[in-house]
Design a protein around this motif. Structure first.
Motif, PDB file in Angstrom:
ATOM      1  N   THR A 140      -4.727 -46.405 -24.137  1.00 25.41           N
ATOM      2  CA  THR A 140      -3.424 -46.686 -24.728  1.00 25.41           C
ATOM      3  C   THR A 140      -2.556 -47.661 -23.933  1.00 25.41           C
ATOM      4  OG1 THR A 140      -2.493 -44.737 -23.646  1.00 25.41           O
ATOM      5  CG2 THR A 140      -3.379 -44.452 -25.878  1.00 25.41           C
ATOM      6  N   GLN A 141      -3.040 -48.154 -22.849  1.00 27.91           N
ATOM      7  CA  GLN A 141      -2.271 -49.138 -22.089  1.00 27.91           C
ATOM      8  C   GLN A 141      -2.479 -50.521 -22.712  1.00 27.91           C
ATOM      9  OE1 GLN A 141      -0.106 -48.461 -19.514  1.00 27.91           O
ATOM     10  NE2 GLN A 141      -0.547 -46.372 -20.176  1.00 27.91           N
ATOM     11  N   PRO A 142      -1.464 -51.379 -22.676  1.00 31.15           N
ATOM     12  CA  PRO A 142      -1.582 -52.706 -23.294  1.00 31.15           C
ATOM     13  C   PRO A 142      -2.797 -53.500 -22.813  1.00 31.15           C
ATOM     14  CG  PRO A 142       0.681 -52.315 -22.662  1.00 31.15           C
ATOM     15  CD  PRO A 142      -0.119 -51.182 -22.113  1.00 31.15           C
ATOM     16  N   LEU A 143      -3.023 -53.504 -21.524  1.00 27.41           N
ATOM     17  CA  LEU A 143      -4.153 -54.275 -20.978  1.00 27.41           C
ATOM     18  C   LEU A 143      -5.489 -53.713 -21.466  1.00 27.41           C
ATOM     19  CD1 LEU A 143      -4.634 -56.746 -19.272  1.00 27.41           C
ATOM     20  CD2 LEU A 143      -4.698 -55.291 -17.246  1.00 27.41           C
ATOM     21  N   GLN A 144      -5.581 -52.399 -21.605  1.00 29.87           N
ATOM     22  CA  GLN A 144      -6.808 -51.781 -22.104  1.00 29.87           C
ATOM     23  C   GLN A 144      -7.068 -52.158 -23.566  1.00 29.87           C
ATOM     24  OE1 GLN A 144      -5.650 -47.745 -21.194  1.00 29.87           O
ATOM     25  NE2 GLN A 144      -7.079 -47.651 -19.464  1.00 29.87           N
ATOM     26  N   ALA A 145      -6.013 -52.214 -24.354  1.00 27.53           N
ATOM     27  CA  ALA A 145      -6.163 -52.597 -25.764  1.00 27.53           C
ATOM     28  C   ALA A 145      -6.610 -54.058 -25.870  1.00 27.53           C
ATOM     29  CB  ALA A 145      -4.861 -52.377 -26.509  1.00 27.53           C
ATOM     30  N   VAL A 146      -6.059 -54.921 -25.038  1.00 28.20           N
ATOM     31  CA  VAL A 146      -6.466 -56.330 -25.031  1.00 28.20           C
ATOM     32  C   VAL A 146      -7.929 -56.445 -24.595  1.00 28.20           C
ATOM     33  CG1 VAL A 146      -6.101 -58.577 -23.934  1.00 28.20           C
ATOM     34  CG2 VAL A 146      -4.139 -57.246 -24.735  1.00 28.20           C
ATOM     35  N   ASP A 147      -8.324 -55.658 -23.597  1.00 21.41           N
ATOM     36  CA  ASP A 147      -9.730 -55.661 -23.165  1.00 21.41           C
ATOM     37  C   ASP A 147     -10.659 -55.256 -24.306  1.00 21.41           C
ATOM     38  OD1 ASP A 147      -9.183 -56.509 -20.574  1.00 21.41           O
ATOM     39  OD2 ASP A 147      -9.111 -54.468 -19.749  1.00 21.41           O
ATOM     40  N   GLU A 204     -20.855 -63.134 -38.845  1.00 22.83           N
ATOM     41  CA  GLU A 204     -19.765 -64.085 -38.647  1.00 22.83           C
ATOM     42  C   GLU A 204     -18.840 -63.646 -37.519  1.00 22.83           C
ATOM     43  OE1 GLU A 204     -17.614 -65.553 -42.143  1.00 22.83           O
ATOM     44  OE2 GLU A 204     -19.046 -64.343 -43.268  1.00 22.83           O
ATOM     45  N   ALA A 205     -18.381 -64.600 -36.752  1.00 20.98           N
ATOM     46  CA  ALA A 205     -17.377 -64.324 -35.739  1.00 20.98           C
ATOM     47  C   ALA A 205     -16.016 -64.200 -36.416  1.00 20.98           C
ATOM     48  CB  ALA A 205     -17.354 -65.456 -34.709  1.00 20.98           C
ATOM     49  N   PHE A 206     -15.045 -63.683 -35.704  1.00 21.17           N
ATOM     50  CA  PHE A 206     -13.696 -63.539 -36.254  1.00 21.17           C
ATOM     51  C   PHE A 206     -12.941 -64.855 -36.090  1.00 21.17           C
ATOM     52  CE2 PHE A 206     -14.886 -59.203 -35.065  1.00 21.17           C
ATOM     53  CZ  PHE A 206     -14.685 -58.570 -36.276  1.00 21.17           C
ATOM     54  N   ASP A 207     -12.176 -65.210 -37.135  1.00 23.75           N
ATOM     55  CA  ASP A 207     -11.347 -66.408 -37.071  1.00 23.75           C
ATOM     56  C   ASP A 207     -10.080 -66.157 -36.264  1.00 23.75           C
ATOM     57  OD1 ASP A 207     -12.907 -68.214 -38.806  1.00 23.75           O
ATOM     58  OD2 ASP A 207     -12.508 -66.657 -40.288  1.00 23.75           O
ATOM     59  N   GLN A 208      -9.546 -64.949 -36.388  1.00 23.57           N
ATOM     60  CA  GLN A 208      -8.350 -64.582 -35.638  1.00 23.57           C
ATOM     61  C   GLN A 208      -8.509 -63.157 -35.132  1.00 23.57           C
ATOM     62  OE1 GLN A 208      -4.479 -65.222 -37.362  1.00 23.57           O
ATOM     63  NE2 GLN A 208      -5.174 -67.016 -38.474  1.00 23.57           N
ATOM     64  N   VAL A 209      -8.064 -62.942 -33.904  1.00 27.94           N
ATOM     65  CA  VAL A 209      -8.077 -61.603 -33.320  1.00 27.94           C
ATOM     66  C   VAL A 209      -6.638 -61.268 -32.931  1.00 27.94           C
ATOM     67  CG1 VAL A 209      -8.964 -60.143 -31.466  1.00 27.94           C
ATOM     68  CG2 VAL A 209     -10.419 -61.917 -32.459  1.00 27.94           C
ATOM     69  N   TRP A 210      -6.197 -60.105 -33.398  1.00 26.68           N
ATOM     70  CA  TRP A 210      -4.849 -59.638 -33.127  1.00 26.68           C
ATOM     71  C   TRP A 210      -4.934 -58.309 -32.397  1.00 26.68           C
ATOM     72  CZ3 TRP A 210      -0.162 -61.898 -34.579  1.00 26.68           C
ATOM     73  CH2 TRP A 210      -0.278 -63.068 -35.329  1.00 26.68           C
ATOM     74  N   CYS A 211      -4.000 -58.095 -31.488  1.00 28.74           N
ATOM     75  CA  CYS A 211      -3.896 -56.844 -30.764  1.00 28.74           C
ATOM     76  C   CYS A 211      -2.485 -56.315 -31.015  1.00 28.74           C
ATOM     77  CB  CYS A 211      -4.153 -57.088 -29.279  1.00 28.74           C
ATOM     78  SG  CYS A 211      -4.495 -55.592 -28.367  1.00 28.74           S
ATOM     79  N   VAL A 212      -2.393 -55.107 -31.567  1.00 26.00           N
ATOM     80  CA  VAL A 212      -1.103 -54.513 -31.925  1.00 26.00           C
ATOM     81  C   VAL A 212      -0.720 -53.518 -30.838  1.00 26.00           C
ATOM     82  CG1 VAL A 212       0.131 -53.166 -33.656  1.00 26.00           C
ATOM     83  CG2 VAL A 212      -1.619 -54.814 -34.363  1.00 26.00           C
ATOM     84  N   ASN A 270      -0.659 -62.283 -20.892  1.00 22.66           N
ATOM     85  CA  ASN A 270      -1.359 -63.383 -20.215  1.00 22.66           C
ATOM     86  C   ASN A 270      -2.861 -63.353 -20.496  1.00 22.66           C
ATOM     87  OD1 ASN A 270       1.009 -64.339 -19.110  1.00 22.66           O
ATOM     88  ND2 ASN A 270       0.769 -63.216 -17.197  1.00 22.66           N
ATOM     89  N   LYS A 271      -3.461 -62.163 -20.445  1.00 20.68           N
ATOM     90  CA  LYS A 271      -4.890 -62.042 -20.703  1.00 20.68           C
ATOM     91  C   LYS A 271      -5.205 -62.350 -22.162  1.00 20.68           C
ATOM     92  CE  LYS A 271      -8.832 -59.361 -19.330  1.00 20.68           C
ATOM     93  NZ  LYS A 271      -9.307 -58.211 -18.582  1.00 20.68           N
ATOM     94  N   ALA A 272      -4.347 -61.907 -23.063  1.00 19.15           N
ATOM     95  CA  ALA A 272      -4.536 -62.183 -24.496  1.00 19.15           C
ATOM     96  C   ALA A 272      -4.466 -63.684 -24.749  1.00 19.15           C
ATOM     97  CB  ALA A 272      -3.504 -61.435 -25.322  1.00 19.15           C
ATOM     98  N   ASN A 273      -3.462 -64.325 -24.195  1.00 17.64           N
ATOM     99  CA  ASN A 273      -3.329 -65.789 -24.381  1.00 17.64           C
ATOM    100  C   ASN A 273      -4.525 -66.539 -23.839  1.00 17.64           C
ATOM    101  OD1 ASN A 273      -0.852 -65.583 -25.669  1.00 17.64           O
ATOM    102  ND2 ASN A 273       0.325 -65.875 -23.783  1.00 17.64           N
ATOM    103  N   ALA A 274      -5.046 -66.103 -22.697  1.00 16.99           N
ATOM    104  CA  ALA A 274      -6.186 -66.769 -22.077  1.00 16.99           C
ATOM    105  C   ALA A 274      -7.457 -66.614 -22.925  1.00 16.99           C
ATOM    106  CB  ALA A 274      -6.435 -66.210 -20.673  1.00 16.99           C
ATOM    107  N   ASN A 275      -7.481 -65.587 -23.789  1.00 18.06           N
ATOM    108  CA  ASN A 275      -8.667 -65.316 -24.611  1.00 18.06           C
ATOM    109  C   ASN A 275      -8.432 -65.564 -26.109  1.00 18.06           C
ATOM    110  OD1 ASN A 275     -10.921 -64.011 -22.855  1.00 18.06           O
ATOM    111  ND2 ASN A 275      -8.981 -63.226 -22.081  1.00 18.06           N
TER     112      ASN A 275
END
Length: 128
Positions: free
Chosen positions: A72-79, A97-105, A119-124
């Protein structure tokens, strides 16, 4: 050498044109974009997005909604989002098919913990 009747040539061209018009035209149809939505929790947010998908009759194959498996931590959800994104990209070589867009809520009340996740989300190339 015999000359062909000009009238016969004209009929032949008309016939070829007609046959060409009867053939199905081949085109390329754009596929809808594929979305991955990774939710920080495993129940309420995935249920919300699933209801949204059902309500608007969106193609289930075009939107995948998952929870973060109790992380439930933000970084874990992004991972988790990065893991699914990479898995789909690797599978695309075998026909998926790969995903065109990936969103993390994420929940917005984490304060400074959200910065590392952002920062990690933006980098990926993951949107929050």
């Amino acid at each position: 050498m015999s000359k062909q009747d000009p009238q016969r040539q004209s009929k032949s061209k008309k016939y070829q044109s007609l046959v060409a018009d009867l053939h199905r035209k081949q085109g390329v149809r754009d596929l809808e974009a594929r979305f991955l939505i990774v939710c920080e929790d495993d129940k309420s947010a995935p249920a919300y997005f699933t209801a949204f998908i059902d309500n608007f009759s969106l193609a289930a194959s075009r939107v995948k909604v998952i929870g973060s498996d109790g992380h439930t931590q933000p970084l874990q959800a992004v991972d988790k989002a990065i893991e699914y994104k990479d898995r789909a990209a690797d599978a695309s070589q075998s026909g998926t098919e790969a995903f065109d867009q990936v969103w993390c809520v994420l929940d917005g009340d984490y304060g400074c913990k959200i910065h590392d996740a952002r920062n990690k989300a933006n980098a990926n190339e993951i949107k929050l």
